[in-house]
Design a protein around this motif. Structure first.
Motif, PDB file in Angstrom:
ATOM      1  N   TRP A  61       0.822  -1.196   0.000  1.00  0.00           N
ATOM      2  CA  TRP A  61       0.000   0.000   0.000  1.00  0.00           C
ATOM      3  C   TRP A  61       0.858   1.249   0.000  1.00  0.00           C
ATOM      4  CZ3 TRP A  61       0.633   3.050   4.339  1.00  0.00           C
ATOM      5  CH2 TRP A  61       1.163   2.427   5.474  1.00  0.00           C
ATOM      6  N   GLN A  62       0.214   2.364  -0.291  1.00  0.00           N
ATOM      7  CA  GLN A  62       0.896   3.653  -0.334  1.00  0.00           C
ATOM      8  C   GLN A  62      -0.068   4.719   0.179  1.00  0.00           C
ATOM      9  OE1 GLN A  62       2.612   4.342  -4.169  1.00  0.00           O
ATOM     10  NE2 GLN A  62       4.022   5.855  -3.402  1.00  0.00           N
ATOM     11  N   PHE A  94      -4.924   6.006   2.160  1.00  0.00           N
ATOM     12  CA  PHE A  94      -4.059   4.833   2.119  1.00  0.00           C
ATOM     13  C   PHE A  94      -4.711   3.861   1.136  1.00  0.00           C
ATOM     14  CE2 PHE A  94      -3.734   6.858   6.192  1.00  0.00           C
ATOM     15  CZ  PHE A  94      -2.361   6.899   6.425  1.00  0.00           C
ATOM     16  N   PHE A  95      -3.982   3.481   0.083  1.00  0.00           N
ATOM     17  CA  PHE A  95      -4.594   2.656  -0.951  1.00  0.00           C
ATOM     18  C   PHE A  95      -3.737   1.455  -1.319  1.00  0.00           C
ATOM     19  CE2 PHE A  95      -2.097   5.891  -3.010  1.00  0.00           C
ATOM     20  CZ  PHE A  95      -1.440   5.229  -4.040  1.00  0.00           C
ATOM     21  N   ASN A  96      -4.412   0.411  -1.738  1.00  0.00           N
ATOM     22  CA  ASN A  96      -3.799  -0.834  -2.177  1.00  0.00           C
ATOM     23  C   ASN A  96      -3.132  -0.577  -3.533  1.00  0.00           C
ATOM     24  OD1 ASN A  96      -3.384  -3.403  -3.334  1.00  0.00           O
ATOM     25  ND2 ASN A  96      -5.240  -4.262  -2.442  1.00  0.00           N
ATOM     26  N   ILE A  97      -1.849  -0.863  -3.662  1.00  0.00           N
ATOM     27  CA  ILE A  97      -1.107  -0.633  -4.904  1.00  0.00           C
ATOM     28  C   ILE A  97      -1.743  -1.385  -6.078  1.00  0.00           C
ATOM     29  CG2 ILE A  97       1.105  -1.080  -6.083  1.00  0.00           C
ATOM     30  CD1 ILE A  97       1.312   1.200  -4.144  1.00  0.00           C
ATOM     31  N   LEU A  98      -2.183  -2.622  -5.850  1.00  0.00           N
ATOM     32  CA  LEU A  98      -2.730  -3.432  -6.928  1.00  0.00           C
ATOM     33  C   LEU A  98      -4.189  -3.121  -7.233  1.00  0.00           C
ATOM     34  CD1 LEU A  98      -1.094  -6.853  -5.985  1.00  0.00           C
ATOM     35  CD2 LEU A  98      -0.297  -5.132  -7.627  1.00  0.00           C
ATOM     36  N   VAL A 139       4.458  -2.319   3.264  1.00  0.00           N
ATOM     37  CA  VAL A 139       3.893  -3.666   3.314  1.00  0.00           C
ATOM     38  C   VAL A 139       3.722  -4.033   4.771  1.00  0.00           C
ATOM     39  CG1 VAL A 139       4.221  -6.107   2.735  1.00  0.00           C
ATOM     40  CG2 VAL A 139       5.073  -4.347   1.183  1.00  0.00           C
ATOM     41  N   GLY A 140       2.586  -4.579   5.108  1.00  0.00           N
ATOM     42  CA  GLY A 140       2.426  -5.051   6.475  1.00  0.00           C
ATOM     43  C   GLY A 140       0.988  -5.079   6.904  1.00  0.00           C
ATOM     44  N   PRO A 141       0.646  -6.019   7.773  1.00  0.00           N
ATOM     45  CA  PRO A 141      -0.733  -6.130   8.222  1.00  0.00           C
ATOM     46  C   PRO A 141      -1.127  -5.058   9.238  1.00  0.00           C
ATOM     47  CG  PRO A 141       0.596  -7.824   9.237  1.00  0.00           C
ATOM     48  CD  PRO A 141       1.482  -7.114   8.253  1.00  0.00           C
ATOM     49  N   ASN A 142      -0.217  -4.618  10.049  1.00  0.00           N
ATOM     50  CA  ASN A 142      -0.495  -3.569  11.038  1.00  0.00           C
ATOM     51  C   ASN A 142       0.734  -2.688  11.120  1.00  0.00           C
ATOM     52  OD1 ASN A 142      -3.172  -4.299  12.141  1.00  0.00           O
ATOM     53  ND2 ASN A 142      -2.111  -6.187  12.640  1.00  0.00           N
TER      54      ASN A 142
END
Length: 110
Positions: free
Chosen positions: A49-50, A92-96, A66-69
Motif C-alpha cells: 500500500w501507499q 491509504f490505498f492498495n497498490i494493486l 507492506v504489512g498487516p499492522n
C-alpha cells in the motif's frame, strides 16, 4: 441429423478482493501549532500500500509499504492565526487495486 452450434454471451463481473481493512484512529485532531499524528494502518498480510494527500500542510514518508499492522506518522504544519480551522486527509490505498482504500481525516483547530 446435425446439431446447430449455440453461442451464449456470458458477462462476468469480479469484485476486487478488499485488503485495506481500516485505520486506528481514522479521525484525529491536532492544535494550531501542529505536530505529529500517528495512525495504525490495518491490512491483510502482504498487502502493498501507499499513502497520498492533496493537502500541502500534511507530510509523511512516501513509498510502498507492506504489512498487516503498520504504524504511520503524519507531520502536520503549524497553522497561521489568519487561517481558519482546517480539515485535511491522507488516503491509504492498495497498490494493486487503488479503489481499495481507507482515509485518515485530520482536523486542525485554533
Amino acid at each position: 441429423q446435425s446439431n446447430p452450434a449455440v453461442f451464449v454471451d456470458i458477462n462476468v463481473t469480479q469484485t476486487p478482493h478488499v485488503e485495506m481493512i481500516g485505520l486506528s484512529p481514522a479521525l484525529d485532531s491536532i492544535g494550531a501549532s501542529g505536530g505529529t499524528i500517528e495512525t495504525n494502518v490495518q491490512t491483510l498480510s502482504g498487502t502493498q500500500w501507499q499513502a497520498s494527500s492533496p493537502d500541502s500542510w500534511l507530510h509523511f514518508t512516501t513509498g510502498v509499504q507492506v504489512g498487516p499492522n503498520t504504524a504511520f506518522e503524519v507531520l502536520v504544519d503549524g497553522k497561521p492565526p489568519y487561517i481558519s480551522p482546517r480539515t485535511g486527509s491522507v488516503t491509504f490505498f492498495n497498490i494493486l487495486n487503488p479503489a481499495d482504500a481507507v482515509v485518515l481525516t485530520i482536523q486542525q483547530t485554533d
